[in-house]
Write a protein that holds these residues in place. Sequence first.
Motif, PDB file in Angstrom:
ATOM      1  N   GLU A   5       0.783  -1.308   0.011  1.00  0.00           N
ATOM      2  CA  GLU A   5      -0.048   0.118  -0.031  1.00  0.00           C
ATOM      3  C   GLU A   5       0.757   1.287  -0.050  1.00  0.00           C
ATOM      4  O   GLU A   5       0.787   2.235  -0.821  1.00  0.00           O
TER       5      GLU A   5
ATOM      6  N   LYS B 108     -10.132 -11.366   3.826  1.00  0.00           N
ATOM      7  CA  LYS B 108      -9.587 -10.161   2.846  1.00  0.00           C
ATOM      8  C   LYS B 108      -8.028  -9.944   2.835  1.00  0.00           C
ATOM      9  O   LYS B 108      -7.584  -9.874   3.776  1.00  0.00           O
TER      10      LYS B 108
ATOM     11  N   PHE C 101      -6.676  -7.597   0.725  1.00  0.00           N
ATOM     12  CA  PHE C 101      -6.729  -6.172   0.736  1.00  0.00           C
ATOM     13  C   PHE C 101      -8.150  -5.345   1.098  1.00  0.00           C
ATOM     14  O   PHE C 101      -9.086  -6.077   0.980  1.00  0.00           O
ATOM     15  N   ASP C 102      -7.933  -4.380   1.862  1.00  0.00           N
ATOM     16  CA  ASP C 102      -9.523  -4.002   2.422  1.00  0.00           C
ATOM     17  C   ASP C 102      -9.367  -2.520   2.825  1.00  0.00           C
ATOM     18  O   ASP C 102      -8.482  -1.899   2.623  1.00  0.00           O
ATOM     19  N   GLU C 103     -10.645  -2.055   3.086  1.00  0.00           N
ATOM     20  CA  GLU C 103     -10.632  -0.443   3.176  1.00  0.00           C
ATOM     21  C   GLU C 103     -10.061   0.137   4.128  1.00  0.00           C
ATOM     22  O   GLU C 103      -9.809   1.246   4.278  1.00  0.00           O
TER      23      GLU C 103
ATOM     24  N   LEU D  85      -7.001  -1.412  -2.701  1.00  0.00           N
ATOM     25  CA  LEU D  85      -8.301  -1.880  -2.797  1.00  0.00           C
ATOM     26  C   LEU D  85      -8.849  -1.313  -4.210  1.00  0.00           C
ATOM     27  O   LEU D  85      -9.519  -2.026  -5.069  1.00  0.00           O
TER      28      LEU D  85
ATOM     29  N   THR E 120      -7.142  -2.579  -7.294  1.00  0.00           N
ATOM     30  CA  THR E 120      -7.594  -3.990  -7.625  1.00  0.00           C
ATOM     31  C   THR E 120      -8.804  -3.941  -8.607  1.00  0.00           C
ATOM     32  O   THR E 120      -8.857  -4.398  -9.489  1.00  0.00           O
ATOM     33  N   ASN E 121      -9.756  -3.031  -8.186  1.00  0.00           N
ATOM     34  CA  ASN E 121     -11.133  -2.861  -9.035  1.00  0.00           C
ATOM     35  C   ASN E 121     -10.529  -2.267 -10.299  1.00  0.00           C
ATOM     36  O   ASN E 121     -11.119  -2.720 -11.276  1.00  0.00           O
TER      37      ASN E 121
END
Lengths: 227, 219
Positions: A140, A182, A184-186, A193, A196-197
């Motif tokens: 990150e 998860k 990756f998370d918020e 995250l 990734t989308n």
Amino acid sequence: MGKSCEIKLLGAAPSHFVNRVQFVLNLKSIEYEFIDENLNCKSELLLTSNPVHKKVPVLIHANKPPILESLIIIEYLDEVYHDIHPILPSDPLERAHNRFWANYIDTKYFALFEELRRTPGQEGKKEVKKQLDEASELLEEVFVKSSNGKAYFGGDDVGYIDVVLGCFLAWIKFVEKLNKFKIFDEVRTPKLLEWTNRIWSHEALKDAICGSEALTNHYAMLQIKKP
Amino acid sequence: MEKVKLFATWSSPFVKRIVWALKLKNIEYEIIYEDLANKSPELLKYNPIHKKVPVLVHNEIPICESLVILEYIDETWKDACPLLPKDPLDKANERFWAKFGDELVLPSFFGYIMKQGKDQEEAKEATLTHLKRIEQLLSEKEFLSGESFGFLDLAFGWLAENARPLEVVTGLKLLDENSFPNLCTWKDKFLEIPAIKESWPDQETLILKYQEIKESKGK
């Protein structure tokens, strides 16, 4: 047509190393012939092209000697097709950092996923997950620094680290589903995250990513061959 | 004024290739020798991920991983003594064999030197298999990088440098002239390159230092 019809890529569906090369070929709009290898019954072409490792991907360009190893293939394509969608930056320091992080992902980060798979029991897996979380938080930070507020590690456009980590996403998603957690998370990795989308729906990656059936089979094979 | 620092140890094969590259390109630098049992705060600051040497620090910015550092040096100081070839295919080839060397040849070689019993036998067999491939690379070339030495020679320099000292100290010989004539010729040529010949520690010093280690381990 010119250079574009001269490329053959030996690959196999579940290999994210192969997917990387496909991603780059797509980004650079290079046409290629994909030769689907059955890794349980390797072709003569694969065995003679890569006698040392007998692995995919292998790139054959205009019948010249084959090029091996995904990152080496990517740099080769970037040098030959340097005018179209550069993958690595031109500055030597930025190139060094990109290479360093690709190496980190390929050695340390992936190794944690392998360790997770091979660790029996929930307690053991929890410990590995903790290390994975730390590593993901590190990535990150890398994303924040490299992207400089933009969409990708490479800035406005997909770059080297985007390709390296992006192609691993199919496997990451598979592992998340399998383990019901998860990666990756918020909270811990909000920017990653979002990334990734973004990368998952990238035009040039969509047809290079392998399906969940191939991954399920691959996982089952690994559990047997390398428990 | 460029400021170049190199965090190093005298014995690391990964460090030595950087020392040679800096010398070949006439780059002035400051060398900082680390005690790996007691790493300096500076090393930990510059290489927090791996905490290893070599680390090259150029104008306060660190670069880690020896092959990454070599390419950085070659791209930054590109006029003096180019290390990698210009042709992308030749470059890909050198990168492949350098990776092969670091991932397979080097670990099995040092495994052979340091292990015992069955593990040592296996390491020996693996090393011989790998060395045959490198021997083959030299069948039509003066140096691993071609007509003149370059990146790949530096990447395998550890083999040239350590073969004889380790043989003298441990009695274990891998680079046999009958089995590996090309490699033996290459080794001698490599060690004669002035920048290589003049860097410390030299062959005799290496023998002394390895002898000290052997004695302190009571082997």
